[in-house]
Design a protein around this motif. Sequence first.
Motif, PDB file in Angstrom:
ATOM      1  N   GLU A  55       0.872  -1.173   0.000  1.00 15.14           N
ATOM      2  CA  GLU A  55       0.000   0.000   0.000  1.00 15.14           C
ATOM      3  C   GLU A  55       0.909   1.223   0.000  1.00 15.14           C
ATOM      4  N   VAL A  56       0.724   2.102  -0.970  1.00 20.45           N
ATOM      5  CA  VAL A  56       1.638   3.222  -1.173  1.00 20.45           C
ATOM      6  C   VAL A  56       0.940   4.540  -0.853  1.00 20.45           C
ATOM      7  N   TYR A  57       1.654   5.382  -0.101  1.00 20.76           N
ATOM      8  CA  TYR A  57       1.200   6.733   0.215  1.00 20.76           C
ATOM      9  C   TYR A  57       2.239   7.708  -0.310  1.00 20.76           C
ATOM     10  N   ILE A  58       1.785   8.791  -0.913  1.00 21.90           N
ATOM     11  CA  ILE A  58       2.661   9.872  -1.338  1.00 21.90           C
ATOM     12  C   ILE A  58       2.249  11.117  -0.553  1.00 21.90           C
ATOM     13  N   VAL A  59       3.211  11.729   0.116  1.00 27.32           N
ATOM     14  CA  VAL A  59       2.954  12.961   0.869  1.00 27.32           C
ATOM     15  C   VAL A  59       3.588  14.101   0.076  1.00 27.32           C
ATOM     16  N   GLN A  60       2.773  15.075  -0.323  1.00 28.98           N
ATOM     17  CA  GLN A  60       3.288  16.197  -1.116  1.00 28.98           C
ATOM     18  C   GLN A  60       2.461  17.436  -0.820  1.00 28.98           C
ATOM     19  N   SER A  61       3.120  18.564  -0.828  1.00 29.79           N
ATOM     20  CA  SER A  61       2.456  19.844  -0.607  1.00 29.79           C
ATOM     21  C   SER A  61       2.291  20.572  -1.940  1.00 29.79           C
ATOM     22  N   THR A  62       1.351  21.485  -1.972  1.00 29.09           N
ATOM     23  CA  THR A  62       1.195  22.327  -3.162  1.00 29.09           C
ATOM     24  C   THR A  62       1.614  23.759  -2.852  1.00 29.09           C
ATOM     25  N   CYS A  63       2.603  23.906  -1.948  1.00 22.52           N
ATOM     26  CA  CYS A  63       3.138  25.235  -1.645  1.00 22.52           C
ATOM     27  C   CYS A  63       4.039  25.693  -2.800  1.00 22.52           C
ATOM     28  N   ASN A  64       4.548  26.905  -2.703  1.00 22.56           N
ATOM     29  CA  ASN A  64       5.432  27.434  -3.758  1.00 22.56           C
ATOM     30  C   ASN A  64       6.697  26.599  -3.875  1.00 22.56           C
ATOM     31  N   PRO A  65       7.125  26.320  -5.064  1.00 23.97           N
ATOM     32  CA  PRO A  65       6.551  26.584  -6.381  1.00 23.97           C
ATOM     33  C   PRO A  65       5.428  25.575  -6.697  1.00 23.97           C
ATOM     34  N   VAL A  66       4.229  26.074  -6.774  1.00 24.27           N
ATOM     35  CA  VAL A  66       3.040  25.238  -6.923  1.00 24.27           C
ATOM     36  C   VAL A  66       3.125  24.341  -8.149  1.00 24.27           C
ATOM     37  N   ASN A  67       3.477  24.899  -9.308  1.00 22.93           N
ATOM     38  CA  ASN A  67       3.514  24.104 -10.542  1.00 22.93           C
ATOM     39  C   ASN A  67       4.474  22.930 -10.423  1.00 22.93           C
ATOM     40  N   ASP A  68       5.679  23.176  -9.920  1.00 18.76           N
ATOM     41  CA  ASP A  68       6.667  22.105  -9.800  1.00 18.76           C
ATOM     42  C   ASP A  68       6.209  21.024  -8.828  1.00 18.76           C
ATOM     43  N   ASN A  69       5.686  21.437  -7.676  1.00 18.07           N
ATOM     44  CA  ASN A  69       5.254  20.461  -6.674  1.00 18.07           C
ATOM     45  C   ASN A  69       4.065  19.642  -7.156  1.00 18.07           C
ATOM     46  N   LEU A  70       3.124  20.289  -7.818  1.00 14.10           N
ATOM     47  CA  LEU A  70       1.966  19.566  -8.334  1.00 14.10           C
ATOM     48  C   LEU A  70       2.369  18.615  -9.467  1.00 14.10           C
ATOM     49  N   MET A  71       3.226  19.072 -10.365  1.00 15.57           N
ATOM     50  CA  MET A  71       3.685  18.194 -11.455  1.00 15.57           C
ATOM     51  C   MET A  71       4.479  17.010 -10.907  1.00 15.57           C
ATOM     52  N   GLU A  72       5.299  17.239  -9.892  1.00 16.32           N
ATOM     53  CA  GLU A  72       6.037  16.151  -9.267  1.00 16.32           C
ATOM     54  C   GLU A  72       5.072  15.098  -8.724  1.00 16.32           C
ATOM     55  N   LEU A  73       4.026  15.557  -8.028  1.00 15.18           N
ATOM     56  CA  LEU A  73       3.023  14.645  -7.487  1.00 15.18           C
ATOM     57  C   LEU A  73       2.320  13.875  -8.602  1.00 15.18           C
ATOM     58  N   LEU A  74       1.920  14.569  -9.655  1.00 16.35           N
ATOM     59  CA  LEU A  74       1.210  13.910 -10.753  1.00 16.35           C
ATOM     60  C   LEU A  74       2.096  12.897 -11.473  1.00 16.35           C
ATOM     61  N   ILE A  75       3.362  13.217 -11.656  1.00 15.95           N
ATOM     62  CA  ILE A  75       4.274  12.277 -12.325  1.00 15.95           C
ATOM     63  C   ILE A  75       4.534  11.060 -11.436  1.00 15.95           C
ATOM     64  N   MET A  76       4.684  11.274 -10.124  1.00 12.83           N
ATOM     65  CA  MET A  76       4.854  10.143  -9.206  1.00 12.83           C
ATOM     66  C   MET A  76       3.613   9.254  -9.245  1.00 12.83           C
ATOM     67  N   ASN A  77       2.449   9.880  -9.238  1.00  6.45           N
ATOM     68  CA  ASN A  77       1.190   9.150  -9.298  1.00  6.45           C
ATOM     69  C   ASN A  77       1.079   8.359 -10.603  1.00  6.45           C
ATOM     70  N   LYS A  78       1.428   8.981 -11.709  1.00  5.86           N
ATOM     71  CA  LYS A  78       1.352   8.324 -13.019  1.00  5.86           C
ATOM     72  C   LYS A  78       2.303   7.128 -13.078  1.00  5.86           C
ATOM     73  N   THR A  79       3.508   7.283 -12.537  1.00  9.76           N
ATOM     74  CA  THR A  79       4.471   6.184 -12.515  1.00  9.76           C
ATOM     75  C   THR A  79       3.902   4.986 -11.772  1.00  9.76           C
ATOM     76  N   LEU A  80       3.322   5.232 -10.615  1.00  9.16           N
ATOM     77  CA  LEU A  80       2.750   4.139  -9.832  1.00  9.16           C
ATOM     78  C   LEU A  80       1.518   3.550 -10.509  1.00  9.16           C
ATOM     79  N   PHE A  81       0.760   4.366 -11.193  1.00  3.19           N
ATOM     80  CA  PHE A  81      -0.406   3.877 -11.926  1.00  3.19           C
ATOM     81  C   PHE A  81       0.022   2.899 -13.022  1.00  3.19           C
TER      82      PHE A  81
END
Length: 92
Positions: A55-81
């Motif tokens: 069972e995998v959990y990813i902990v990530q914030s959407t603080c500044n720089p918002v675009n980079d942090n959100l893209m990092e989260l989405l790419i990590m999510n896509k990799t696991l998907f």
Amino acid sequence: MPENQEIKIFSGEATRYLTEKIVKYYGVEMGASAVTRFSDGEFEPRFDEPVRGKEVYIVQSTCNPVNDNLMELLIMNKTLFFIKISPLDVIL
């Protein structure tokens, strides 16, 4: 958190401190992951340990720089998907 299934908690670049506190509370180790940053501004997050059957959990914030942090989260999510991790939980 499930009792029968091994869990892995990974941290995004913006939330290392929070993730360290979470894994300490639950008595597990933080999952090994890294983000490679390229000179053109692109980046590539990767997981440095096996995650299938866990069972995998990813902990990530959407603080500044918002675009980079959100893209990092989405790419990590896509990799696991793509490697068919289920369930996958995101903690924002």
